[in-house]
Scaffold this motif. Structure first.
Motif, PDB file in Angstrom:
ATOM      1  N   ASN A   1      -4.260   1.028   1.475  1.00 44.60           N
ATOM      2  CA  ASN A   1      -3.854   2.261   2.142  1.00 44.60           C
ATOM      3  C   ASN A   1      -4.858   2.716   3.198  1.00 44.60           C
ATOM      4  O   ASN A   1      -4.715   3.802   3.767  1.00 44.60           O
ATOM      5  CB  ASN A   1      -3.620   3.370   1.116  1.00 44.60           C
ATOM      6  CG  ASN A   1      -2.232   3.292   0.508  1.00 44.60           C
ATOM      7  OD1 ASN A   1      -1.245   3.698   1.112  1.00 44.60           O
ATOM      8  ND2 ASN A   1      -2.157   2.733  -0.696  1.00 44.60           N
TER       9      ASN A   1
ATOM     10  N   GLY B   1       0.804  -1.207   0.000  1.00 41.85           N
ATOM     11  CA  GLY B   1       0.000   0.000   0.000  1.00 41.85           C
ATOM     12  C   GLY B   1       0.840   1.261   0.000  1.00 41.85           C
ATOM     13  O   GLY B   1       0.636   2.157  -0.828  1.00 41.85           O
ATOM     14  N   ASN B   2       1.807   1.344   0.922  1.00 43.33           N
ATOM     15  CA  ASN B   2       2.609   2.568   1.043  1.00 43.33           C
ATOM     16  C   ASN B   2       3.503   2.821  -0.169  1.00 43.33           C
ATOM     17  O   ASN B   2       3.819   3.967  -0.487  1.00 43.33           O
ATOM     18  CB  ASN B   2       3.449   2.520   2.320  1.00 43.33           C
ATOM     19  CG  ASN B   2       2.648   2.940   3.538  1.00 43.33           C
ATOM     20  OD1 ASN B   2       1.507   2.523   3.685  1.00 43.33           O
ATOM     21  ND2 ASN B   2       3.216   3.754   4.399  1.00 43.33           N
ATOM     22  N   TYR B   3       3.916   1.747  -0.828  1.00 44.27           N
ATOM     23  CA  TYR B   3       4.742   1.910  -2.026  1.00 44.27           C
ATOM     24  C   TYR B   3       3.903   1.925  -3.305  1.00 44.27           C
ATOM     25  O   TYR B   3       4.448   1.972  -4.408  1.00 44.27           O
ATOM     26  CB  TYR B   3       5.796   0.812  -2.090  1.00 44.27           C
ATOM     27  CG  TYR B   3       7.003   1.092  -1.213  1.00 44.27           C
ATOM     28  CD1 TYR B   3       8.149   1.690  -1.733  1.00 44.27           C
ATOM     29  CD2 TYR B   3       6.986   0.789   0.137  1.00 44.27           C
ATOM     30  CE1 TYR B   3       9.247   1.965  -0.923  1.00 44.27           C
ATOM     31  CE2 TYR B   3       8.070   1.065   0.967  1.00 44.27           C
ATOM     32  CZ  TYR B   3       9.204   1.645   0.419  1.00 44.27           C
ATOM     33  OH  TYR B   3      10.288   1.926   1.231  1.00 44.27           O
ATOM     34  N   HIS B   4       2.584   1.846  -3.137  1.00 45.34           N
ATOM     35  CA  HIS B   4       1.637   1.952  -4.256  1.00 45.34           C
ATOM     36  C   HIS B   4       2.006   1.026  -5.412  1.00 45.34           C
ATOM     37  O   HIS B   4       2.067   1.431  -6.576  1.00 45.34           O
ATOM     38  CB  HIS B   4       1.558   3.409  -4.751  1.00 45.34           C
ATOM     39  CG  HIS B   4       1.069   4.353  -3.698  1.00 45.34           C
ATOM     40  ND1 HIS B   4      -0.245   4.385  -3.298  1.00 45.34           N
ATOM     41  CD2 HIS B   4       1.727   5.292  -2.957  1.00 45.34           C
ATOM     42  CE1 HIS B   4      -0.386   5.313  -2.350  1.00 45.34           C
ATOM     43  NE2 HIS B   4       0.797   5.863  -2.126  1.00 45.34           N
TER      44      HIS B   4
ATOM     45  N   ILE C   1      10.483   6.652   0.209  1.00 48.07           N
ATOM     46  CA  ILE C   1       9.165   7.248  -0.028  1.00 48.07           C
ATOM     47  C   ILE C   1       8.934   8.511   0.785  1.00 48.07           C
ATOM     48  O   ILE C   1       7.909   9.158   0.625  1.00 48.07           O
ATOM     49  CB  ILE C   1       8.021   6.237   0.235  1.00 48.07           C
ATOM     50  CG1 ILE C   1       8.104   5.649   1.648  1.00 48.07           C
ATOM     51  CG2 ILE C   1       7.995   5.161  -0.790  1.00 48.07           C
ATOM     52  CD1 ILE C   1       6.960   4.693   1.956  1.00 48.07           C
TER      53      ILE C   1
ATOM     54  N   ASP D   1      -5.168  -0.831  -4.308  1.00 50.10           N
ATOM     55  CA  ASP D   1      -4.226   0.138  -3.734  1.00 50.10           C
ATOM     56  C   ASP D   1      -4.936   1.027  -2.722  1.00 50.10           C
ATOM     57  O   ASP D   1      -4.383   1.333  -1.653  1.00 50.10           O
ATOM     58  CB  ASP D   1      -3.607   0.994  -4.837  1.00 50.10           C
ATOM     59  CG  ASP D   1      -2.584   1.979  -4.295  1.00 50.10           C
ATOM     60  OD1 ASP D   1      -1.563   1.522  -3.746  1.00 50.10           O
ATOM     61  OD2 ASP D   1      -2.812   3.195  -4.383  1.00 50.10           O
ATOM     62  N   GLU D   2      -6.151   1.437  -3.034  1.00 51.90           N
ATOM     63  CA  GLU D   2      -6.931   2.250  -2.103  1.00 51.90           C
ATOM     64  C   GLU D   2      -7.238   1.466  -0.834  1.00 51.90           C
ATOM     65  O   GLU D   2      -7.156   2.005   0.277  1.00 51.90           O
ATOM     66  CB  GLU D   2      -8.229   2.712  -2.762  1.00 51.90           C
ATOM     67  CG  GLU D   2      -8.016   3.638  -3.958  1.00 51.90           C
ATOM     68  CD  GLU D   2      -9.322   4.059  -4.577  1.00 51.90           C
ATOM     69  OE1 GLU D   2     -10.374   3.872  -3.925  1.00 51.90           O
ATOM     70  OE2 GLU D   2      -9.311   4.568  -5.713  1.00 51.90           O
TER      71      GLU D   2
ATOM     72  N   TYR E   1       4.818  10.195   4.228  1.00 53.81           N
ATOM     73  CA  TYR E   1       3.637   9.384   3.944  1.00 53.81           C
ATOM     74  C   TYR E   1       2.743   9.386   5.165  1.00 53.81           C
ATOM     75  O   TYR E   1       3.106   9.901   6.217  1.00 53.81           O
ATOM     76  CB  TYR E   1       4.014   7.960   3.518  1.00 53.81           C
ATOM     77  CG  TYR E   1       4.982   7.273   4.443  1.00 53.81           C
ATOM     78  CD1 TYR E   1       4.528   6.589   5.556  1.00 53.81           C
ATOM     79  CD2 TYR E   1       6.349   7.300   4.193  1.00 53.81           C
ATOM     80  CE1 TYR E   1       5.408   5.943   6.401  1.00 53.81           C
ATOM     81  CE2 TYR E   1       7.242   6.657   5.032  1.00 53.81           C
ATOM     82  CZ  TYR E   1       6.760   5.973   6.139  1.00 53.81           C
ATOM     83  OH  TYR E   1       7.628   5.348   6.978  1.00 53.81           O
TER      84      TYR E   1
ATOM     85  N   GLU F   1      -0.816   0.956  -7.898  1.00 52.63           N
ATOM     86  CA  GLU F   1      -1.315   2.316  -8.076  1.00 52.63           C
ATOM     87  C   GLU F   1      -2.359   2.385  -9.196  1.00 52.63           C
ATOM     88  O   GLU F   1      -2.195   1.796 -10.260  1.00 52.63           O
ATOM     89  CB  GLU F   1      -0.159   3.257  -8.406  1.00 52.63           C
ATOM     90  CG  GLU F   1      -0.554   4.730  -8.397  1.00 52.63           C
ATOM     91  CD  GLU F   1       0.639   5.642  -8.500  1.00 52.63           C
ATOM     92  OE1 GLU F   1       0.459   6.860  -8.360  1.00 52.63           O
ATOM     93  OE2 GLU F   1       1.765   5.139  -8.726  1.00 52.63           O
ATOM     94  N   GLY F   2      -3.429   3.114  -8.878  1.00 56.78           N
ATOM     95  CA  GLY F   2      -4.493   3.296  -9.848  1.00 56.78           C
ATOM     96  C   GLY F   2      -5.577   2.241  -9.783  1.00 56.78           C
ATOM     97  O   GLY F   2      -6.578   2.348 -10.481  1.00 56.78           O
ATOM     98  N   LYS F   3      -5.370   1.242  -8.930  1.00 57.42           N
ATOM     99  CA  LYS F   3      -6.351   0.165  -8.812  1.00 57.42           C
ATOM    100  C   LYS F   3      -7.035   0.237  -7.448  1.00 57.42           C
ATOM    101  O   LYS F   3      -6.513   0.818  -6.499  1.00 57.42           O
ATOM    102  CB  LYS F   3      -5.667  -1.191  -8.995  1.00 57.42           C
ATOM    103  CG  LYS F   3      -5.019  -1.366 -10.364  1.00 57.42           C
ATOM    104  CD  LYS F   3      -4.360  -2.733 -10.505  1.00 57.42           C
ATOM    105  CE  LYS F   3      -3.715  -2.891 -11.876  1.00 57.42           C
ATOM    106  NZ  LYS F   3      -3.050  -4.212 -12.032  1.00 57.42           N
TER     107      LYS F   3
END
Length: 318
Positions: A170, A155-158, A228, A166-167, A231, A161-163
């Motif tokens: 996080n 999650g933190n490194y995504h 990162i 991922d949300e 965050y 991402e965009g899916k």
């Protein structure tokens, strides 16, 4: 009844760390210093709390009075959720999203109260699994723990991402929950008591373990800082599974005997009330993070005196 006061002192230190964590300690002085404390050292606090509670939960299960334990902790959770209800309660509308969010808030708790919710769920799992061989409990605990760490890192490194995943990854409750966070440490505390691990290790071994664990925690925290940077937060550090049990064992080996529960009561009260203290100080002062931490600790200690006195009469706040 004699008690190991060194564990009470450890809990008090951990409570101070939680205050510093939520106040953003050192944020006004040094960014890397803040990161290595708030997103590093201070993250040992809740796992250590869980280890201590798991250690004493062994006696609860041995005496077969888990019902009383759950009643006390459940009431504790309700009371403090009500105290903080001004900051989280709302009447949900009839939309699925609103009802879901409201339900999740009740189940996982407001802000720092997630710890109590997580402990209740972890204890329920332990009630139904404690008769399994210890080897299987260790495997289950470590598996759950590593899954939680994996979710946190993905999650933190995504990575996705965009899916939607991922949300989800996080969201704190996806990894900081009864299964992936609370149970592993509660179970380890239970097993430490069950197998008298404290008597089987010496102070030298626990000291080396603490040093190694803290070193790994700072390395892991610094690695994330470099890669990162800023965050939202990091709860499920891989190194916690090493450093926290050794810190618990180290404090247990010191074994300061006493009869008073005052230090333990103060540690619990500071944990519960500090969030309200921080909200008040933030509203009526312009304190920067480091000063805010020290003032919040002082005010929380003063407030705790009155909470402890009230608790002597109603016995539902601590």
């Amino acid at each position: 009844m004699e008690r190991n006061v060194s564990l009470d002192i450890l809990k008090l230190i951990m409570a101070f760390m939680v205050v510093g964590l939520h106040a953003g300690f050192l944020g006004d002085i040094t960014q890397i210093g803040q990161h290595l404390t708030v997103q590093g050292l201070f993250r040992i606090a809740v796992p250590v709390f869980l280890l201590i509670n798991g250690y004493y939960f062994f006696q609860v299960l041995s005496r077969k009075n888990s019902g009383l334990w759950f009643k006390r902790v459940f009431i504790l959770y309700i009371v403090w959720m009500l105290i903080y209800s001004f900051f989280w309660f709302y009447v949900p509308d009839f939309s699925l999203k609103s009802i879901t969010l409201f339900t999740l808030k009740i189940l996982f708790g407001y802000h720092h109260l997630w710890y109590i919710s997580g402990m209740i769920g972890a204890a329920l799992i332990l009630v139904f699994s404690h008769k399994l061989p210890s080897f299987f409990l260790i495997i289950i605990s470590l598996t759950f723990f590593f899954i939680g760490v994996l979710i946190q890192y993905l999650g933190n490194y995504h990575v996705f991402e965009g899916k939607v995943i991922d949300e989800v990854f996080n969201l704190n409750w996806s990894h900081r929950n009864s299964v992936f966070f609370a149970f592993p440490f509660l179970c380890l505390g239970y097993l430490i008591h069950k197998h008298s691990i404290i008597d089987k290790v010496n102070l030298k071994i626990t000291s080396i373990g603490c040093f190694l664990g803290l070193f790994l925690l700072f390395i892991e925290s610094y690695f994330n800082y470099v890669n990162i940077g800023e965050y939202s937060g990091f709860d499920n550090y891989l190194s916690l599974i090493i450093v926290c049990p050794f810190i618990f064992l180290f404090a247990s080996k010191i074994n300061i005997k006493g009869k008073s529960k005052n230090i333990a009561l103060y540690s619990s009260s500071i944990y519960f009330i500090h969030a309200l203290v921080l909200l008040i100080l933030a509203e009526f002062s312009q304190l920067e993070e480091t000063s805010l931490t020290f003032w919040a600790v002082l005010c929380s200690v003063i407030a705790s005196y009155f909470i402890i006195e009230i608790n002597k009469k109603v016995k539902v706040m601590l």
